[in-house]
Motif scaffolding. Structure first.
Motif, mmCIF file in Angstrom:
data_model
loop_
_atom_site.group_PDB
_atom_site.id
_atom_site.type_symbol
_atom_site.label_atom_id
_atom_site.label_comp_id
_atom_site.label_asym_id
_atom_site.label_seq_id
_atom_site.Cartn_x
_atom_site.Cartn_y
_atom_site.Cartn_z
ATOM 1 N N ARG A 1 0.835 -1.205 0.000
ATOM 2 C CA ARG A 1 0.000 0.000 0.000
ATOM 3 C C ARG A 1 0.874 1.261 0.000
ATOM 4 N NH1 ARG A 1 -5.120 1.186 0.637
ATOM 5 N NH2 ARG A 1 -5.728 -0.896 1.309
ATOM 6 N N ALA A 2 1.968 1.220 0.739
ATOM 7 C CA ALA A 2 2.880 2.365 0.778
ATOM 8 C C ALA A 2 3.560 2.591 -0.577
ATOM 9 C CB ALA A 2 3.928 2.155 1.872
ATOM 10 N N GLN A 3 3.561 1.576 -1.434
ATOM 11 C CA GLN A 3 4.199 1.669 -2.749
ATOM 12 C C GLN A 3 3.222 2.095 -3.851
ATOM 13 O OE1 GLN A 3 7.436 1.143 -3.452
ATOM 14 N NE2 GLN A 3 8.033 0.569 -1.393
ATOM 15 N N ALA A 4 1.982 2.428 -3.498
ATOM 16 C CA ALA A 4 0.979 2.800 -4.506
ATOM 17 C C ALA A 4 1.465 3.913 -5.451
ATOM 18 C CB ALA A 4 -0.335 3.185 -3.832
ATOM 19 N N PRO A 5 2.115 4.957 -4.954
ATOM 20 C CA PRO A 5 2.592 5.987 -5.894
ATOM 21 C C PRO A 5 3.600 5.439 -6.907
ATOM 22 C CG PRO A 5 2.563 6.851 -3.655
ATOM 23 C CD PRO A 5 2.318 5.371 -3.555
ATOM 24 N N ARG A 6 4.452 4.525 -6.478
ATOM 25 C CA ARG A 6 5.425 3.921 -7.401
ATOM 26 C C ARG A 6 4.685 3.125 -8.485
ATOM 27 N NH1 ARG A 6 9.226 2.481 -4.293
ATOM 28 N NH2 ARG A 6 10.806 3.783 -5.234
ATOM 29 N N LEU A 7 3.702 2.337 -8.114
ATOM 30 C CA LEU A 7 2.954 1.548 -9.098
ATOM 31 C C LEU A 7 2.182 2.451 -10.054
ATOM 32 C CD1 LEU A 7 1.787 -1.369 -6.819
ATOM 33 C CD2 LEU A 7 3.296 -1.545 -8.814
ATOM 34 N N THR A 8 1.643 3.550 -9.556
ATOM 35 C CA THR A 8 0.955 4.505 -10.424
ATOM 36 C C THR A 8 1.939 5.101 -11.424
ATOM 37 O OG1 THR A 8 -0.667 5.002 -8.707
ATOM 38 C CG2 THR A 8 -0.396 6.642 -10.456
ATOM 39 N N ARG A 9 3.121 5.467 -10.950
ATOM 40 C CA ARG A 9 4.157 6.009 -11.835
ATOM 41 C C ARG A 9 4.584 4.970 -12.865
ATOM 42 N NH1 ARG A 9 7.588 7.164 -8.175
ATOM 43 N NH2 ARG A 9 9.104 5.522 -8.530
ATOM 44 N N TRP A 10 4.817 3.733 -12.432
ATOM 45 C CA TRP A 10 5.199 2.671 -13.352
ATOM 46 C C TRP A 10 4.123 2.463 -14.420
ATOM 47 C CZ3 TRP A 10 7.570 -2.156 -10.476
ATOM 48 C CH2 TRP A 10 8.792 -1.799 -9.883
ATOM 49 N N GLY A 11 2.856 2.505 -14.015
ATOM 50 C CA GLY A 11 1.773 2.331 -14.982
ATOM 51 C C GLY A 11 1.804 3.401 -16.054
ATOM 52 N N GLY A 12 2.092 4.646 -15.654
ATOM 53 C CA GLY A 12 2.190 5.737 -16.630
ATOM 54 C C GLY A 12 3.363 5.558 -17.580
ATOM 55 N N VAL A 13 4.508 5.188 -17.049
ATOM 56 C CA VAL A 13 5.686 4.950 -17.888
ATOM 57 C C VAL A 13 5.411 3.799 -18.849
ATOM 58 C CG1 VAL A 13 8.091 4.149 -17.874
ATOM 59 C CG2 VAL A 13 7.339 5.877 -16.223
ATOM 60 N N LEU A 14 4.841 2.733 -18.344
ATOM 61 C CA LEU A 14 4.553 1.568 -19.179
ATOM 62 C C LEU A 14 3.556 1.917 -20.282
ATOM 63 C CD1 LEU A 14 5.348 -1.410 -19.394
ATOM 64 C CD2 LEU A 14 3.412 -1.941 -17.896
ATOM 65 N N ALA A 15 2.534 2.686 -19.965
ATOM 66 C CA ALA A 15 1.555 3.097 -20.980
ATOM 67 C C ALA A 15 2.229 3.913 -22.085
ATOM 68 C CB ALA A 15 0.417 3.889 -20.331
ATOM 69 N N ARG A 16 3.087 4.843 -21.714
ATOM 70 C CA ARG A 16 3.778 5.663 -22.725
ATOM 71 C C ARG A 16 4.691 4.803 -23.592
ATOM 72 N NH1 ARG A 16 3.932 8.928 -18.367
ATOM 73 N NH2 ARG A 16 6.086 8.460 -17.855
ATOM 74 N N ARG A 17 5.463 3.957 -22.964
ATOM 75 C CA ARG A 17 6.429 3.160 -23.722
ATOM 76 C C ARG A 17 5.747 2.143 -24.633
ATOM 77 N NH1 ARG A 17 12.232 2.998 -21.697
ATOM 78 N NH2 ARG A 17 12.363 4.930 -20.550
ATOM 79 N N LEU A 18 4.717 1.483 -24.149
ATOM 80 C CA LEU A 18 4.054 0.468 -24.966
ATOM 81 C C LEU A 18 3.233 1.094 -26.090
ATOM 82 C CD1 LEU A 18 5.212 -1.406 -22.847
ATOM 83 C CD2 LEU A 18 3.030 -2.604 -22.806
ATOM 84 N N THR A 19 2.594 2.239 -25.857
ATOM 85 C CA THR A 19 1.856 2.882 -26.950
ATOM 86 C C THR A 19 2.802 3.470 -27.984
ATOM 87 O OG1 THR A 19 1.619 4.950 -25.704
ATOM 88 C CG2 THR A 19 -0.214 3.385 -25.589
ATOM 89 N N ASP A 20 4.051 3.731 -27.594
ATOM 90 C CA ASP A 20 5.059 4.225 -28.544
ATOM 91 C C ASP A 20 5.790 3.092 -29.261
ATOM 92 O OD1 ASP A 20 4.464 6.845 -27.965
ATOM 93 O OD2 ASP A 20 6.144 7.135 -26.584
#
Length: 191
Positions: free
Chosen positions: A18-37
């Motif tokens: 739960r304390a890592q939620a911001p990291r997972l949110t950030r990872w999701g954004g990076v992954l979305a950008r990289r995979l859509t590119d």
């Protein structure tokens, strides 16, 4: 260990997650950008962590919640002919590194899962991914550990290996949720 003790340990690991939620949110954004590119995700782990790596790639190629196009994701541990040939010819420490060297490109993301963070084959894969210019993440148990030191970012969870592994499944689902939430609206539905 009693069921109560096991569940108490899981609660500790989930509190760490739960304390890592911001990291997972950030990872999701990076992954979305990289995979859509046009990038891809490469994932690996041993034993139960191999199953979690396969679970992650299946959610990206298939879907998690939203109907959307498939994205490129490969579970290196599921490449049985490659794993056995490389293990036979180069040693088990190279089973993922050699695949990463073959497949990883600078816009890709490599996710390595380990409850201990001490698996030599994952540490070698992290080194190969960094040499390829890929972005490298690890999900591990408690730090410090060698895998955490070899990657760009780490989601490290407290607890014993069984509880860490259970919490990693939740982390995989949370990452997929963050990934789908970060996709541009044009990517969320398949016509």
């Amino acid at each position: 260990m009693s069921v109560e003790a096991h569940l108490n340990g899981l609660a500790q690991s989930l509190a760490g997650l739960r304390a890592q939620a911001p990291r997972l949110t950030r990872w999701g954004g990076v992954l979305a950008r990289r995979l859509t590119d046009g990038g891809r995700l490469l994932a690996a782990g041993n034993g139960g962590s191999a199953a979690e790596a396969q679970h992650l790639t299946a959610e990206l190629v298939g879907r998690f919640r939203d109907d959307r196009r498939p994205f490129s994701a490969i579970a290196l541990c599921a490449e049985s002919s490659s794993v056995t040939a490389i293990g036979n010819d180069y040693g088990y420490e190279q089973v993922f590194a050699r695949q990463v060297t073959a497949h990883a490109r600078p816009r890709d993301v490599v996710v390595l899962l380990s409850t201990s963070g001490r698996s030599p084959n994952l540490i070698e894969a992290a080194k190969a991914a960094r040499q390829a210019g890929a972005h490298v993440w690890a999900m591990t148990g408690p730090t410090p550990n060698p895998l955490a030191e070899a990657v760009d970012d780490v989601l490290a969870l407290p607890g014993d290996p069984a509880n860490v592994q259970e919490a990693q499944l939740v982390a995989v689902h949370a990452l997929c949720s963050a990934f789908e939430a970060a996709l541009p609206a044009s990517e969320r539905r398949v016509s």
